[in-house]
Write an enzyme that holds these catalytic residues in place. Sequence first.
Site, PDB file in Angstrom:
ATOM      1  CE  LYS A   1      -1.809   1.694   4.003  1.00 55.05           C
ATOM      2  NZ  LYS A   1      -1.634   3.128   4.265  1.00 55.05           N
ATOM      3  CG  ASN A   2       2.098   2.708   3.561  1.00 53.83           C
ATOM      4  OD1 ASN A   2       0.962   3.083   3.244  1.00 53.83           O
ATOM      5  ND2 ASN A   2       2.422   2.353   4.792  1.00 53.83           N
TER       6      ASN A   2
ATOM      7  CB  ILE B   1       6.254   6.124  15.321  1.00 54.94           C
ATOM      8  CG1 ILE B   1       7.404   5.116  15.252  1.00 54.94           C
ATOM      9  CG2 ILE B   1       6.109   6.939  14.046  1.00 54.94           C
ATOM     10  CD1 ILE B   1       8.752   5.695  14.900  1.00 54.94           C
TER      11      ILE B   1
ATOM     12  NE  ARG C   1       0.828  11.602   7.352  1.00 54.04           N
ATOM     13  CZ  ARG C   1       0.790  12.887   7.721  1.00 54.04           C
ATOM     14  NH1 ARG C   1      -0.350  13.532   7.751  1.00 54.04           N
ATOM     15  NH2 ARG C   1       1.893  13.525   8.042  1.00 54.04           N
TER      16      ARG C   1
ATOM     17  N   PRO D   1       2.303  16.166  11.917  1.00 51.58           N
ATOM     18  CG  PRO D   1       4.132  17.025  13.081  1.00 51.58           C
ATOM     19  CD  PRO D   1       3.098  15.945  13.136  1.00 51.58           C
ATOM     20  CB  ILE D   2       3.326  18.117   6.590  1.00 53.11           C
ATOM     21  CG1 ILE D   2       2.581  19.448   6.542  1.00 53.11           C
ATOM     22  CG2 ILE D   2       2.348  16.952   6.526  1.00 53.11           C
ATOM     23  CD1 ILE D   2       1.901  19.697   5.202  1.00 53.11           C
ATOM     24  CG  ASP D   3       7.634  19.718  11.209  1.00 51.85           C
ATOM     25  OD1 ASP D   3       6.888  18.722  11.234  1.00 51.85           O
ATOM     26  OD2 ASP D   3       8.722  19.750  11.799  1.00 51.85           O
ATOM     27  CD  GLN D   4      11.537  17.794  10.012  1.00 50.86           C
ATOM     28  OE1 GLN D   4      12.647  17.684   9.491  1.00 50.86           O
ATOM     29  NE2 GLN D   4      11.268  18.724  10.905  1.00 50.86           N
TER      30      GLN D   4
END
Length: 420
Positions: free
Chosen positions: A22-23, A327, A93, A123-126
Amino acid sequence: MEKFKIEGCHKLYGEITISGAKNSALAILPASILAEKSCTIRNLPAIDDVTYLKELLRNLGAKTTDEDIDKVTINPAYINSFAVDFELAKKLRASYYFLGALLGKYKEAEVPFPGGCDIGVRPIDQHIKGLEALGVEIKLEHGIIKAKAKELIGASIYLDVVSVGATINIMLAACKAKGITTIENAAKEPYIVDTANFLNAMGANIKGAGTDVIKIKGVEHLSGCEHSIIPDQIETGTYMILAAVAKGDVLIKNVIPTHLESVSAKMREMGIEVIEYEDSIRIISNTRPKSVNIKTLPYPGFPTDLQQPMSVLLSIAEGTGIITESIYEGRFKHVDELKRMGAKIKVDGRVALIEGIEKLSGAPVCATDLRAGAAMVLAGLAAEGETIISNLNHIDRGYENLEDKLIHVGAKIKRVHETE
Ligand code: EPZ
């Protein structure tokens, strides 16, 4: 709404075949945007998230041709928009990969904030840190990430957090950037390698995928290509743990055993027989497993996506085990559902203390997210009596034909309408 009806305490015998990862699929489908010609992708899992991504690609103007249940050809030459559909993107996502792919090709992208399992803040800061380092200007307006770059210039990027998504997104945007991009503290999951192999098949120049330093040398053109998705390591681990929970003798086929080393090691520690062949793993379990401690870590550590299934095995093991979820801070929502079935679990922040009991008892429970839903199926198979699982939409996002694969090895599971 549909539900699973499961009659527990039936040992399982036979073979289960694993589908495509899937990923990997959720990264490779958007990555096809970068090609100038058609890409053919095989071994796609038939899951809702793949369906959503193909629809998102068509919304942008790409042509998709389903050539078989697990094979699609995508022609990105007709893409005529950089704005990803809001409602669809919020369903999963992986919609954030359209950022890196559209920027990499068109230097422009408008992508809604991603959805996905409710397992923490996520978050998506990276992602933003990496894209800005490449010269992208990013604005956040009304829930939409608006990104634009005059040109993309290679850069050295250190990820403060080991992030699968940020590693892949930066890789996608850097493929055609001017110069060299280095990603340090990169994630090493198998799907990173699979995505890099897909991009290199198009003509990209990516080295070091699978290690914590990835080097991407920008190229002018990316052609079409053919690619087969790797087997799903998390689906494999789910069925390995399931076979131990339900007991019996199950051969899990179409597998890359080295991707499951941490899982095999912990299951052997529990006294479960794990036999590895070239492309399959056999689980033999007829006695009550011994409890162990689990700490989730980035690959090759124990995968966070198998923490919830593993908590079911620990719930019926001999002794007390501790799970540390390093995680995600919100990945214990399945515990309350397991407690309805008699599990003895105490959660304190990122730690769960699990006192093993002889038998769970069947009950009506609900799937709170994708892997929690899988955990409920495992619990139902082991429990005395009948278990009814609702909110199957979570499970259908990530497991292809789950009930058919289980019926094939003797499980008493069926999908019913909620009125039944
Ligand atoms: C991917 O999510 C997977 N999803 C997840 O699988 C998986 O649990 C996760 O990787 C870890 O292996 C897909 O590939 C679609 P991350 P992703 O960025 O990329 C923090 C499943 O069940 N972080 O590696 O979103 C984050 O909060 C799903 O199949 C930041 O702080 O995960 C988390 O604590 C669930 N800032 C940690 O890093 C960022 O910019 C790992 O997240 C990005 C992440």
